[in-house]
Structures are given as structure tokens and as C-alpha cells.
Motif scaffolding. Structure first.
Motif, PDB file in Angstrom:
ATOM      1  N   MET A 162       0.740  -1.090  -0.035  1.00 36.34           N
ATOM      2  CA  MET A 162       0.050   0.020   0.159  1.00 36.34           C
ATOM      3  C   MET A 162       0.789   1.255   0.029  1.00 36.34           C
ATOM      4  SD  MET A 162      -3.439   1.058   1.722  1.00 36.34           S
ATOM      5  CE  MET A 162      -3.303  -0.049   3.397  1.00 36.34           C
ATOM      6  N   PHE A 163       0.501   2.142  -0.963  1.00 37.57           N
ATOM      7  CA  PHE A 163       1.326   3.542  -1.076  1.00 37.57           C
ATOM      8  C   PHE A 163       0.285   4.627  -1.251  1.00 37.57           C
ATOM      9  CE2 PHE A 163       4.406   0.341  -3.351  1.00 37.57           C
ATOM     10  CZ  PHE A 163       5.574   0.362  -2.495  1.00 37.57           C
ATOM     11  N   GLN A 164       1.082   5.737  -1.145  1.00 39.87           N
ATOM     12  CA  GLN A 164       0.116   6.937  -1.564  1.00 39.87           C
ATOM     13  C   GLN A 164      -0.323   6.813  -2.808  1.00 39.87           C
ATOM     14  OE1 GLN A 164       2.583  10.268  -0.321  1.00 39.87           O
ATOM     15  NE2 GLN A 164       1.507  11.636  -1.493  1.00 39.87           N
ATOM     16  N   ARG A 165      -1.480   7.378  -3.269  1.00 39.91           N
ATOM     17  CA  ARG A 165      -1.681   6.905  -4.518  1.00 39.91           C
ATOM     18  C   ARG A 165      -1.156   7.154  -5.699  1.00 39.91           C
ATOM     19  NH1 ARG A 165      -8.257   7.562  -4.918  1.00 39.91           N
ATOM     20  NH2 ARG A 165      -7.836   6.120  -3.441  1.00 39.91           N
ATOM     21  N   PHE A 204      -8.191   5.070   7.439  1.00 43.78           N
ATOM     22  CA  PHE A 204      -6.801   5.120   8.345  1.00 43.78           C
ATOM     23  C   PHE A 204      -6.921   5.903   9.793  1.00 43.78           C
ATOM     24  CE2 PHE A 204      -5.488   4.631   4.226  1.00 43.78           C
ATOM     25  CZ  PHE A 204      -4.468   3.474   4.368  1.00 43.78           C
ATOM     26  N   ARG A 205      -6.197   5.619  10.687  1.00 47.01           N
ATOM     27  CA  ARG A 205      -6.142   6.480  11.977  1.00 47.01           C
ATOM     28  C   ARG A 205      -4.786   6.778  12.163  1.00 47.01           C
ATOM     29  NH1 ARG A 205      -7.434   2.813  15.205  1.00 47.01           N
ATOM     30  NH2 ARG A 205      -5.600   2.599  16.213  1.00 47.01           N
ATOM     31  N   PRO A 206      -4.112   8.084  12.258  1.00 49.98           N
ATOM     32  CA  PRO A 206      -4.929   9.265  11.918  1.00 49.98           C
ATOM     33  C   PRO A 206      -5.367   9.314  10.360  1.00 49.98           C
ATOM     34  CG  PRO A 206      -2.866   9.880  12.291  1.00 49.98           C
ATOM     35  CD  PRO A 206      -3.111   8.323  12.658  1.00 49.98           C
ATOM     36  N   PRO A 207      -6.380  10.139   9.901  1.00 49.91           N
ATOM     37  CA  PRO A 207      -6.562   9.794   8.189  1.00 49.91           C
ATOM     38  C   PRO A 207      -5.346  10.875   7.723  1.00 49.91           C
ATOM     39  CG  PRO A 207      -8.125  11.174   9.364  1.00 49.91           C
ATOM     40  CD  PRO A 207      -7.380  10.577  10.202  1.00 49.91           C
ATOM     41  N   PRO A 208      -4.651  10.294   6.575  1.00 50.64           N
ATOM     42  CA  PRO A 208      -3.548  11.142   5.951  1.00 50.64           C
ATOM     43  C   PRO A 208      -4.433  12.054   5.101  1.00 50.64           C
ATOM     44  CG  PRO A 208      -4.045   9.047   4.695  1.00 50.64           C
ATOM     45  CD  PRO A 208      -4.785   8.953   5.892  1.00 50.64           C
ATOM     46  N   LYS A 209      -3.546  12.852   4.577  1.00 47.28           N
ATOM     47  CA  LYS A 209      -3.991  14.033   3.663  1.00 47.28           C
ATOM     48  C   LYS A 209      -4.257  13.740   2.248  1.00 47.28           C
ATOM     49  CE  LYS A 209      -1.792  17.641   6.469  1.00 47.28           C
ATOM     50  NZ  LYS A 209      -0.956  18.907   6.356  1.00 47.28           N
ATOM     51  N   VAL A 210      -3.665  12.649   1.854  1.00 42.30           N
ATOM     52  CA  VAL A 210      -3.809  12.119   0.719  1.00 42.30           C
ATOM     53  C   VAL A 210      -4.627  10.462   0.553  1.00 42.30           C
ATOM     54  CG1 VAL A 210      -1.871  13.050  -0.201  1.00 42.30           C
ATOM     55  CG2 VAL A 210      -1.360  10.974   0.602  1.00 42.30           C
ATOM     56  N   GLU A 211      -4.971  10.123  -0.725  1.00 38.89           N
ATOM     57  CA  GLU A 211      -5.530   8.845  -0.807  1.00 38.89           C
ATOM     58  C   GLU A 211      -4.470   7.780  -0.850  1.00 38.89           C
ATOM     59  OE1 GLU A 211      -8.773   8.376  -0.317  1.00 38.89           O
ATOM     60  OE2 GLU A 211      -9.524  10.570  -0.565  1.00 38.89           O
ATOM     61  N   SER A 212      -4.777   6.469  -0.785  1.00 40.38           N
ATOM     62  CA  SER A 212      -3.756   5.454  -1.068  1.00 40.38           C
ATOM     63  C   SER A 212      -4.214   4.395  -2.008  1.00 40.38           C
ATOM     64  CB  SER A 212      -3.591   4.702   0.587  1.00 40.38           C
ATOM     65  OG  SER A 212      -2.995   5.758   1.260  1.00 40.38           O
ATOM     66  N   SER A 213      -3.422   3.534  -2.361  1.00 38.57           N
ATOM     67  CA  SER A 213      -3.622   2.623  -3.370  1.00 38.57           C
ATOM     68  C   SER A 213      -2.769   1.429  -3.028  1.00 38.57           C
ATOM     69  CB  SER A 213      -3.504   2.979  -4.984  1.00 38.57           C
ATOM     70  OG  SER A 213      -4.403   3.884  -5.170  1.00 38.57           O
ATOM     71  N   VAL A 214      -3.455   0.106  -3.373  1.00 36.56           N
ATOM     72  CA  VAL A 214      -2.565  -0.989  -3.189  1.00 36.56           C
ATOM     73  C   VAL A 214      -2.192  -1.726  -4.671  1.00 36.56           C
ATOM     74  CG1 VAL A 214      -2.615  -3.249  -2.219  1.00 36.56           C
ATOM     75  CG2 VAL A 214      -3.977  -1.624  -0.981  1.00 36.56           C
ATOM     76  N   ILE A 215      -0.982  -2.091  -4.595  1.00 40.24           N
ATOM     77  CA  ILE A 215      -0.514  -2.629  -6.113  1.00 40.24           C
ATOM     78  C   ILE A 215       0.042  -4.064  -5.664  1.00 40.24           C
ATOM     79  CG2 ILE A 215       0.212  -0.500  -6.811  1.00 40.24           C
ATOM     80  CD1 ILE A 215       3.112  -2.408  -5.704  1.00 40.24           C
ATOM     81  N   ARG A 216       0.082  -4.960  -6.609  1.00 44.49           N
ATOM     82  CA  ARG A 216       0.669  -6.209  -6.545  1.00 44.49           C
ATOM     83  C   ARG A 216       1.938  -6.056  -7.328  1.00 44.49           C
ATOM     84  NH1 ARG A 216      -2.837  -8.616  -8.805  1.00 44.49           N
ATOM     85  NH2 ARG A 216      -3.998  -9.735  -7.218  1.00 44.49           N
ATOM     86  N   LEU A 217       3.063  -6.490  -6.729  1.00 41.28           N
ATOM     87  CA  LEU A 217       4.570  -6.498  -7.330  1.00 41.28           C
ATOM     88  C   LEU A 217       4.782  -7.994  -7.322  1.00 41.28           C
ATOM     89  CD1 LEU A 217       7.163  -3.975  -6.960  1.00 41.28           C
ATOM     90  CD2 LEU A 217       7.798  -6.196  -6.604  1.00 41.28           C
ATOM     91  N   VAL A 218       5.210  -8.573  -8.683  1.00 44.12           N
ATOM     92  CA  VAL A 218       5.626  -9.998  -8.711  1.00 44.12           C
ATOM     93  C   VAL A 218       7.059  -9.847  -9.454  1.00 44.12           C
ATOM     94  CG1 VAL A 218       5.068 -12.127  -9.934  1.00 44.12           C
ATOM     95  CG2 VAL A 218       3.359 -10.817  -9.083  1.00 44.12           C
ATOM     96  N   PRO A 219       8.256 -10.219  -9.113  1.00 45.99           N
ATOM     97  CA  PRO A 219       9.525 -10.038  -9.475  1.00 45.99           C
ATOM     98  C   PRO A 219       9.415 -11.189 -10.837  1.00 45.99           C
ATOM     99  CG  PRO A 219       9.733 -10.519  -7.270  1.00 45.99           C
ATOM    100  CD  PRO A 219       8.184 -10.615  -7.575  1.00 45.99           C
TER     101      PRO A 219
END
Length: 321
Positions: A162-165, A204-219
Motif C-alpha cells: 500500500m502506497f500513497q496513490r 486510516f487512523r489518523p487519516p492522511p491528507k492523501v488517498e492510498s492505493s494497493v499494488i501487486r508486485l511480482v518479480p
């Protein structure tokens, strides 16, 4: 008790924590201060939505034999779900207080024997073997985390991160799109990356100022036979101004001098006679013309184009690292 180790780590990449005035520390209306844990110190935001946490773990398709590396477990909302499915979890946590909270959460339960907590800096940690990595990533280590994972051997099976979007969208960007960048090309050379889900800041707690997204990484297995330093060195030049031509980027200040220094080192190591009056600028222009990339714009070049350009430079002894 889960084993907790801290002596091998440092907090060198973290900003120092300075005491705040009492009036500031007691303010929570901004939505960025956690009254229990000083999460802003480590750039962490605790995932509180159980459905989102379960979706992330389900996406990893964990097997009963899997060893999992979790980065930034916080208070363990993801960890407890991972422990239900995996054989073993190594959780790397920067904040000792959160590590203590996670320890208490599994104490006296069967999951206790399956969990090891490492307290310290993930970027500097000696990582164990793992099959899968799952991370609610502290913002400031997003890029170091990705490249640390890609350089890890033996290769893991998959990572759910999960990262910043905006950062996540740069990882999955395609050539010709606005977010295609040096980061996109570097990561996609060594791994397949896809967007799994978007996560609202209200999760989230606390809520960040930006949205987030989850990525899948496969080497990519086996990994491509390309030295990272060489590929990234080329990208540093061509993506310096990605909407300018490749030729224009090679004319940037200091580039010719750097390439000439690298070329002399390469010639010395390979017992190649150094030509009198060697003109590096001319050698570069010849490569660009012969490959047909002189007037190309990096914003639209794909990984195959970049690899062809790198190979052509190597053929005449021009190196980037």
C-alpha cells in the motif's frame, strides 16, 4: 513471546523527533495527530477498516507454508489476519511502542509462536527468507522499500504493497502517459506491477491528507540480465527532461564529461587503447543516430526502446555507472 530484535538497526533516514509544545500536542482537530502513538514521526497511518485489511490479505493468496515479511505492522490489524493463513510472519516495525502493542495482541495465543518482531529501520535490516511481502508502507520509505525488495535474493513470490496513490500510479504507469517516469521504467524492468485497489483516507487512523492505493508486485523470474546501476544511469539522463528529445538530454551540462570519465575507466579495465583526441560528444551522437532515438522523447519510449539504447552504448564502450 514473539522475538523482538533492535540492535542491528538505526533510524538514520528518519527525521529527529523534537518535543512539541503542550498546546500543539493536545490538538487533534487537524486529524493528523494520533493521541496514543506518535505516528506522524514515522509517517505511519494505522489501517482501521477490517474489510480493507482482509481484502489486502486475501489478495496475497497466502499458502499454509508461506513465510511472510510485513513492513510497518503498526498495532497489527493486518498482522493478525496474515497469521491466520501463513506459517510464519516477520514484522519489521520502527516504533517500539507499536511493537509492544503488537506483542501484547498475540501474547498467550497460538499465533504467538508464528510471529517475530524486528524493531528498527527496514531499509537497513538484514532480511530473512520470505515468500510474500505485505506492507502498509510508511510514506517516506516507499521508493527505498520497492528497490530493496527487487534486489532481495532469493526472489520472493509476490508483494502486496500500500502506497500513497500518486506513487502507486507512477509504479503502474505506461509509456506515453503523464506519469510514465524513471521510477516506472526501473520497476517494470524487474517486476510485473498492477493496481489492486484504491483505499480512501478514511480507512486510516489518523487519516492522511492523501488517498492510498494497493499494488501487486511480482518479480520477473529469472530477472533480466541488466545491471541496475547501468539502466538507472541511462534513465537519469534521458528522464532528466522526459518531454525533451533524447539528444537534448545528452547535451545537458556535465553529461559528456561524466560519460568520458566512465569510458576511460572502462578502456583501462578492458585494456582498450584510448584514442588520441577522442570526441565523446561525437560518439554519443553517432549512437543516437544509428539507433534512431536521437529525436525520440523519453515520455513515449518503452522499456524495449531503452534497453536497445543501453545496448548500443555498451557496444561502443559507453557506460553509465
Amino acid at each position: 513471546m514473539p522475538r523482538a530484535t533492535s540492535d542491528r538497526f538505526s533510524r538514520a533516514h528518519q527525521p529527529s523527533a523534537k518535543p512539541k509544545a503542550s498546546s500543539e500536542s493536545n490538538t487533534s482537530g487537524s486529524g493528523v495527530h494520533n493521541p496514543i502513538f506518535n505516528t506522524e514521526r514515522f509517517g505511519q497511518h494505522i489501517l482501521k477498516n477490517p474489510q480493507t485489511a482482509q481484502s489486502i490479505v486475501d489478495t496475497a493468496n497466502l499458502r499454509p507454508t508461506d513465510k511472510v515479511l510485513e513492513v510497518g505492522p503498526g498495532t497489527g490489524n493486518l498482522t493478525v489476519r496474515i497469521l491466520e493463513k501463513a506459517k510464519h510472519v516477520t514484522a519489521v516495525e520502527m516504533d517500539p511502542r507499536m511493537a509492544a502493542e503488537l506483542t501484547k495482541r498475540v501474547q498467550g495465543k497460538p499465533e504467538q509462536r508464528k510471529l517475530e518482531i524486528m524493531i528498527g529501520d527496514f531499509v537497513k535490516a538484514t532480511l530473512p527468507y520470505f515468500d510474500v511481502c505485505i506492507s502498509n508502507t510508511p510514506y517516506q520509505i516507499s521508493s527505498p522499500l520497492v528497490f530493496r525488495l527487487l534486489s532481495h535474493r532469493p526472489l520472493f513470490r509476490t508483494a502486496i504493497l500500500m502506497f500513497q496513490r500518486e506513487f502507486a500510479l507512477r509504479l503502474v504507469a505506461r509509456p506515453g502517459t503523464e506519469l510514465w517516469s524513471r521510477l516506472s521504467a526501473n520497476v517494470q524492468l524487474y517486476a510485473k506491477v498492477d493496481l489492486v485497489m484504491n483505499v480512501s483516507k478514511n480507512n486510516f487512523r489518523p487519516p492522511p491528507k492523501v488517498e492510498s492505493s494497493v499494488i501487486r508486485l511480482v518479480p520477473r523470474d529469472p530477472p533480466p540480465p541488466v545491471e541496475f546501476g547501468e539502466f538507472d544511469g541511462l534513465l537519469r539522463i534521458v528522464f532528466g527532461r522526459k518531454n525533451k528529445t533524447v539528444h537534448a538530454n545528452f547535451q545537458a551540462k556535465g553529461v559528456t564529461e561524466m560519460l568520458e570519465s566512465n569510458w576511460r575507466t572502462w578502456a583501462s579495465v578492458n585494456n582498450v587503447m584510448i584514442e588520441d583526441g577522442m570526441n565523446m560528444k561525437k560518439k554519443v551522437e553517432e549512437v543516437l543516430q544509428e539507433t534512431g532515438f536521437s529525436e525520440s522523447r523519453p515520455a513515449k519510449m518503452d522499456i524495449d526502446d531503452l534497453l536497445k539504447l543501453l545496448s548500443a552504448f555498451h557496444d561502443v564502450g559507453i557506460h553509465f555507472a
